[in-house]
Scaffold this active site. Structure first.
Site, PDB file in Angstrom:
ATOM      1  CG  ASP A 234     -12.878   7.623  -1.163  1.00 32.07           C
ATOM      2  OD1 ASP A 234     -12.803   7.496   0.072  1.00 32.07           O
ATOM      3  OD2 ASP A 234     -11.872   7.567  -1.918  1.00 32.07           O
TER       4      ASP A 234
ATOM      5  CD  GLN B  76     -13.097  -0.718  -0.254  1.00 29.16           C
ATOM      6  OE1 GLN B  76     -12.284  -0.622   0.655  1.00 29.16           O
ATOM      7  NE2 GLN B  76     -14.374  -1.021  -0.023  1.00 29.16           N
TER       8      GLN B  76
ATOM      9  NE  ARG C 182     -11.123  -4.047   1.140  1.00 29.91           N
ATOM     10  CZ  ARG C 182     -10.099  -3.220   1.449  1.00 29.91           C
ATOM     11  NH1 ARG C 182     -10.301  -2.173   2.219  1.00 29.91           N
ATOM     12  NH2 ARG C 182      -8.888  -3.415   0.961  1.00 29.91           N
TER      13      ARG C 182
ATOM     14  CG  HIS D 217      -8.366   0.536  -2.611  1.00 30.82           C
ATOM     15  ND1 HIS D 217      -7.610  -0.538  -2.166  1.00 30.82           N
ATOM     16  CD2 HIS D 217      -9.018   1.012  -1.506  1.00 30.82           C
ATOM     17  CE1 HIS D 217      -7.800  -0.700  -0.865  1.00 30.82           C
ATOM     18  NE2 HIS D 217      -8.646   0.225  -0.443  1.00 30.82           N
TER      19      HIS D 217
ATOM     20  NE  ARG E 141      -3.753   0.999   2.036  1.00 30.53           N
ATOM     21  CZ  ARG E 141      -4.942   1.287   2.561  1.00 30.53           C
ATOM     22  NH1 ARG E 141      -5.036   2.134   3.563  1.00 30.53           N
ATOM     23  NH2 ARG E 141      -6.020   0.712   2.097  1.00 30.53           N
TER      24      ARG E 141
ATOM     25  CB  CYS F  97     -13.853   2.539   0.228  1.00 31.02           C
ATOM     26  SG  CYS F  97     -13.283   4.255   0.157  1.00 31.02           S
TER      27      CYS F  97
HETATM   28  N1  NVA Z   1      -9.292   7.628  -1.657  1.00 27.71           N
HETATM   29  C1  NVA Z   1      -8.957   7.164  -0.333  1.00 27.71           C
HETATM   30  C2  NVA Z   1      -9.326   5.719  -0.181  1.00 27.71           C
HETATM   31  C3  NVA Z   1      -9.095   5.170   1.186  1.00 27.71           C
HETATM   32  C4  NVA Z   1      -9.489   3.736   1.309  1.00 27.71           C
HETATM   33  C5  NVA Z   1      -7.476   7.376  -0.077  1.00 27.71           C
HETATM   34  O1  NVA Z   1      -6.663   7.069  -0.952  1.00 27.71           O
HETATM   35  O2  NVA Z   1      -7.136   7.888   0.989  1.00 27.71           O
HETATM   36  N1   CP Z   2     -11.110   1.046   2.720  1.00 26.01           N
HETATM   37  C1   CP Z   2      -9.828   0.927   3.111  1.00 26.01           C
HETATM   38  O1   CP Z   2      -8.928   0.611   2.328  1.00 26.01           O
HETATM   39  O2   CP Z   2      -9.637   1.148   4.432  1.00 26.01           O
HETATM   40  P1   CP Z   2      -8.240   1.257   5.180  1.00 26.01           P
HETATM   41  O3   CP Z   2      -7.588   2.538   4.713  1.00 26.01           O
HETATM   42  O4   CP Z   2      -8.606   1.286   6.634  1.00 26.01           O
HETATM   43  O5   CP Z   2      -7.393   0.070   4.827  1.00 26.01           O
END
Ligand code: NVA
Ligand code: CP
Length: 330
Positions: free
Chosen positions: A229, A136, A315, A133, A106, A270
């Site tokens: 989101d 997700q 998830r 992602h 990540r 998400c």
């Molecule tokens: N768009 C958000 C998704 C988090 C799961 C981010 O990248 O922070």
């Molecule tokens: N939705 C999601 O990816 O959550 P986290 O950032 O908590 O992993």
């Protein structure tokens, strides 16, 4: 279905049938877990979890899924490792590939996870990049299937920042599964044209439709799912808050928009979500901009149509399916 040693970097790399296979496998693993049936099919394997950004759901899902499959995990933060600082991504990937059976990443650019996959020699899974992602989206598709019984033809409306990881990946997922995807945002927040063109090609084969509009009432009319989101994603500069709030407030998911959708429509997110002032960021935003919520009202988030915690649970089951499909030997 042969997935052996295939990476899971973005949904564009997978056919509709492969995605369907992963969803079916997820449902099977979920049912087994509910019944208390053990599935330690990957006993003794070891996986590395690299996180350059914060996580609750993704990290916990990879860890619990790994334990349920009989695997061991190592959590690697860039803060306490050499990854990308004192050692190149390619070198770290080659080291980890010698020790682990699979690697989750990540972090920032998609090119980083693609680079890890190029050098590691073991399956690599994308746990979120700026662009995509994909794990997700599997959870979201499984959740929609559970609530509606089908995916094809579902009118799926994405409100807000549609040009980042979630909007991009949901557009691909909807295109692959023959759904009606609508991105509702100011034009600057649509996915990039190259990705839209690629998804239009996929849509021609699957019967999906893609629509882009800046009109929330037109977008949400007769929607099955309304999804949103955060307006500022992890890793983005604090300086964007000001204009994002101005640009995206008209795209907040409200009761009025939910009532404009079909009577049995669902709200999805998400997570994490800014729906109240119970977080430090929520409080700070209220103090600075005077808003009590951002992308969704508390009423919608807590309402009967909200299925966000079903998504969160899924998830686990979908990440488990991805690891099992890519690591099992036959
Ligand atoms: N768009 C958000 C998704 C988090 C799961 C981010 O990248 O922070
Ligand atoms: N939705 C999601 O990816 O959550 P986290 O950032 O908590 O992993």
């Amino acid at each position: 279905m042969k997935f052996n040693h295939k990476n899971f970097l973005k949904l564009l790399d997978f056919t509709s049938d492969e995605i369907q296979y992963l969803l079916d496998l997820s449902a099977k693993l979920k049912a087994e877990k509910k019944k208390g049936k053990k599935h330690q099919h990957l006993k003794g394997k070891n996986i590395a979890l690299i996180f350059e950004k914060a996580s609750t759901r993704t990290r916990c899902s990879f860890e619990v899924a790994a334990y349920d499959l009989g695997m061991n995990t190592t959590y690697i933060e860039t803060f306490t490792s050499h990854f990308g600082k004192k050692e190149s991504v390619a070198d770290s990937a080659r080291v980890l590939g010698r020790m682990y059976d699979g690697i989750e990443y990540r972090g920032y650019g998609q090119e980083i996870v693609e680079d890890i996959a190029k050098y590691a020699g073991v399956p690599v899974w994308n746990g979120l990049t700026n662009e995509f992602h994909p794990t997700q989206i599997l959870a979201d598709l499984l959740t929609i299937k559970e609530h509606f019984g089908y995916l094809k033809g579902i009118k799926f409306v994405y409100m807000g920042d549609a040009g980042y990881n979630m909007g991009n990946s949901l557009m691909i997922g909807c295109a692959k599964m023959g759904m009606h995807f609508v991105a509702c945002a100011p034009k600057d927040y649509y996915p990039n044209q190259e990705l839209i063109n690629e998804c239009q090609k996929i849509a021609k084969e699957t019967g999906a439709t893609l629509e882009f509009t800046d009109d929330p009432m037109k977008a949400t009319k007769d929607a099955d799912v309304i999804y949103t989101d955060v307006w500022v994603s992890m890793g983005e500069s604090d300086s964007v808050w000001d204009y994002r709030i101005k640009d995206l407030t008209p795209y907040r998911v409200t009761k009025e928009l939910m009532e404009n959708a079909k009577p049995n429509a669902k709200f999805m997110h998400c997570l994490p979500a800014f729906h109240d002032m119970k977080t430090t960021v929520g409080k700070a935003t209220f103090e600075k901009f005077g808003i009590e919520c951002m992308e969704v009202t508390d009423e919608v988030f807590e309402g009967d149509q909200s299925i966000v915690f079903d998504q969160a649970e899924n998830r686990l089951h979908t990440i488990k399916a991805v690891m099992l499909a890519t690591l099992k030997s036959k």
